[in-house]
Design a protein around this motif. Structure first.
Motif, mmCIF file in Angstrom:
data_model
loop_
_atom_site.group_PDB
_atom_site.id
_atom_site.type_symbol
_atom_site.label_atom_id
_atom_site.label_comp_id
_atom_site.label_asym_id
_atom_site.label_seq_id
_atom_site.Cartn_x
_atom_site.Cartn_y
_atom_site.Cartn_z
ATOM 1 N N THR A 47 98.759 17.235 38.108
ATOM 2 C CA THR A 47 97.964 17.095 39.329
ATOM 3 C C THR A 47 96.740 17.988 39.225
ATOM 4 O O THR A 47 96.789 19.031 38.574
ATOM 5 N N TRP A 48 95.661 17.569 39.829
ATOM 6 C CA TRP A 48 94.432 18.362 39.859
ATOM 7 C C TRP A 48 93.536 17.866 40.982
ATOM 8 O O TRP A 48 93.786 16.827 41.578
ATOM 9 N N VAL A 49 92.499 18.647 41.255
ATOM 10 C CA VAL A 49 91.487 18.284 42.241
ATOM 11 C C VAL A 49 90.199 18.022 41.468
ATOM 12 O O VAL A 49 89.761 18.865 40.691
ATOM 13 N N ASP A 50 89.603 16.855 41.671
ATOM 14 C CA ASP A 50 88.383 16.532 40.933
ATOM 15 C C ASP A 50 87.151 17.105 41.637
ATOM 16 O O ASP A 50 87.261 17.747 42.690
ATOM 17 N N ALA A 51 85.978 16.862 41.066
ATOM 18 C CA ALA A 51 84.729 17.415 41.604
ATOM 19 C C ALA A 51 84.422 16.905 43.005
ATOM 20 O O ALA A 51 83.706 17.554 43.760
ATOM 21 N N ASN A 52 84.978 15.758 43.380
ATOM 22 C CA ASN A 52 84.761 15.198 44.718
ATOM 23 C C ASN A 52 85.875 15.567 45.694
ATOM 24 O O ASN A 52 86.015 14.945 46.736
ATOM 25 N N CYS A 53 86.667 16.557 45.321
ATOM 26 C CA CYS A 53 87.763 17.078 46.154
ATOM 27 C C CYS A 53 88.871 16.066 46.400
ATOM 28 O O CYS A 53 89.596 16.150 47.388
ATOM 29 N N ARG A 54 89.000 15.100 45.501
ATOM 30 C CA ARG A 54 90.122 14.167 45.581
ATOM 31 C C ARG A 54 91.294 14.763 44.830
ATOM 32 O O ARG A 54 91.122 15.326 43.747
ATOM 33 N N ILE A 55 92.484 14.607 45.396
ATOM 34 C CA ILE A 55 93.700 15.083 44.752
ATOM 35 C C ILE A 55 94.244 13.932 43.917
ATOM 36 O O ILE A 55 94.488 12.834 44.424
ATOM 37 N N ILE A 56 94.398 14.194 42.635
ATOM 38 C CA ILE A 56 94.812 13.153 41.695
ATOM 39 C C ILE A 56 96.111 13.590 41.031
ATOM 40 O O ILE A 56 96.282 14.769 40.716
ATOM 41 N N ILE A 57 96.993 12.637 40.840
ATOM 42 C CA ILE A 57 98.236 12.914 40.125
ATOM 43 C C ILE A 57 98.347 11.966 38.934
ATOM 44 O O ILE A 57 97.785 10.874 38.938
ATOM 45 N N THR A 58 99.042 12.426 37.909
ATOM 46 C CA THR A 58 99.428 11.562 36.791
ATOM 47 C C THR A 58 100.934 11.378 36.913
ATOM 48 O O THR A 58 101.692 12.355 36.917
ATOM 49 N N LEU A 59 101.333 10.129 37.040
ATOM 50 C CA LEU A 59 102.750 9.814 37.160
ATOM 51 C C LEU A 59 103.428 9.939 35.798
ATOM 52 O O LEU A 59 102.754 10.066 34.771
ATOM 53 N N THR A 60 104.731 9.887 35.778
ATOM 54 C CA THR A 60 105.474 10.052 34.525
ATOM 55 C C THR A 60 105.197 8.922 33.539
ATOM 56 O O THR A 60 105.384 9.088 32.344
ATOM 57 N N ASP A 61 104.704 7.765 34.027
ATOM 58 C CA ASP A 61 104.349 6.656 33.116
ATOM 59 C C ASP A 61 102.877 6.730 32.688
ATOM 60 O O ASP A 61 102.333 5.771 32.157
ATOM 61 N N ASN A 62 102.234 7.897 32.938
ATOM 62 C CA ASN A 62 100.841 8.186 32.562
ATOM 63 C C ASN A 62 99.785 7.449 33.378
ATOM 64 O O ASN A 62 98.618 7.476 33.018
ATOM 65 N N THR A 63 100.170 6.777 34.463
ATOM 66 C CA THR A 63 99.162 6.180 35.339
ATOM 67 C C THR A 63 98.654 7.245 36.305
ATOM 68 O O THR A 63 99.394 8.160 36.675
ATOM 69 N N ARG A 64 97.386 7.120 36.676
ATOM 70 C CA ARG A 64 96.779 8.069 37.612
ATOM 71 C C ARG A 64 96.666 7.447 38.995
ATOM 72 O O ARG A 64 96.467 6.234 39.127
ATOM 73 N N LYS A 65 96.754 8.332 39.991
ATOM 74 C CA LYS A 65 96.730 7.851 41.367
ATOM 75 C C LYS A 65 96.095 8.919 42.251
ATOM 76 O O LYS A 65 96.395 10.107 42.103
ATOM 77 N N ASN A 66 95.199 8.498 43.152
ATOM 78 C CA ASN A 66 94.665 9.402 44.168
ATOM 79 C C ASN A 66 95.683 9.481 45.293
ATOM 80 O O ASN A 66 96.281 8.461 45.664
ATOM 81 N N ILE A 67 95.861 10.678 45.838
ATOM 82 C CA ILE A 67 96.778 10.800 46.976
ATOM 83 C C ILE A 67 96.025 11.367 48.176
ATOM 84 O O ILE A 67 95.205 12.258 48.049
ATOM 85 N N ASP A 68 96.305 10.785 49.338
ATOM 86 C CA ASP A 68 95.656 11.194 50.584
ATOM 87 C C ASP A 68 96.613 11.870 51.552
ATOM 88 O O ASP A 68 96.182 12.444 52.553
ATOM 89 N N CYS A 69 97.900 11.754 51.273
ATOM 90 C CA CYS A 69 98.890 12.381 52.144
ATOM 91 C C CYS A 69 100.150 12.659 51.316
ATOM 92 O O CYS A 69 100.336 12.090 50.231
ATOM 93 N N VAL A 70 101.001 13.507 51.825
ATOM 94 C CA VAL A 70 102.227 13.898 51.120
ATOM 95 C C VAL A 70 103.115 12.676 50.871
ATOM 96 O O VAL A 70 103.771 12.582 49.843
ATOM 97 N N GLU A 71 103.057 11.706 51.781
ATOM 98 C CA GLU A 71 103.871 10.501 51.627
ATOM 99 C C GLU A 71 103.466 9.659 50.411
ATOM 100 O O GLU A 71 104.236 8.816 49.964
ATOM 101 N N ASP A 72 102.270 9.891 49.865
ATOM 102 C CA ASP A 72 101.819 9.167 48.664
ATOM 103 C C ASP A 72 102.509 9.683 47.397
ATOM 104 O O ASP A 72 102.429 9.047 46.346
ATOM 105 N N LEU A 73 103.147 10.849 47.479
ATOM 106 C CA LEU A 73 103.825 11.414 46.315
ATOM 107 C C LEU A 73 105.131 10.684 46.035
ATOM 108 O O LEU A 73 105.824 10.277 46.958
ATOM 109 N N PRO A 74 105.476 10.515 44.745
ATOM 110 C CA PRO A 74 106.743 9.855 44.407
ATOM 111 C C PRO A 74 107.934 10.759 44.718
ATOM 112 O O PRO A 74 107.835 11.944 44.810
#
Length: 169
Positions: free
Chosen positions: A142-169
């Protein structure tokens, strides 16, 4: 035409997104030495020197709108974080991109030198939850990009932006 009201979650996400947008020109810097009775002018010059010495950037004082410490002064020995608002997004992004030069560097109190996005309280809560999910092995990274978006990499290596805690697996 009658409008249907937005669900509360959507409204709170929108408010958080707007608040985050207002912080887009700001960064938080940890590791700049604090002295008693620091003025805004002193803080600006400290940020300029930090960027020149630690990041190798030629930043002028005119590039910074304002700079000041945040947090309580309860612990007299701890250095507080410096909140820096840049005049332009381009200068802010130059500093944000150069933060990789700080990897492994520490301040005089042996704490890591950091340049961080100025996240809202809600986004900080979401990012903390993402870090916990990473530590528990539920996500790969997980990291925060230059635009302050929170991004995660899932265990299958896909990336996803998350906007709320409910977006987490």
């Amino acid at each position: 035409m009658e409008m249907t009201p937005l669900p509360p979650k959507s409204v709170s996400n929108s408010i958080n997104a707007l608040e985050q947008y207002t912080r887009r020109n700001s960064l938080r810097i940890r590791g700049i030495l604090e002295v008693d009775r620091e003025t805004g002018e002193m803080c600006i010059h400290k940020v300029v020197n930090f960027c020149r010495i630690k990041l190798g950037l030629d930043l002028q004082p005119q590039c910074i709108d304002r700079a000041h410490r945040v947090g309580s002064k309860e612990n007299a020995t701890a250095q507080r974080v410096m909140l820096v608002k840049f005049v332009s997004l381009q200068d802010r992004d130059r500093v944000f991109r150069a933060r990789s030069k700080l990897k492994g560097k520490r301040d005089d109190q042996d704490k890591p030198l950091l340049v961080l996005a100025d996240l809202t309280r809600e986004n900080m809560r979401i990012f903390s939850a993402a870090l916990s999910a990473k530590n528990r092995g539920r996500i790969k990274d997980t990291w925060v990009d230059a635009n302050c978006r929170i991004i995660i990499t899932l265990t299958d290596n896909t990336r996803k932006n998350i906007d709320c805690v409910e977006d987490l697996p």
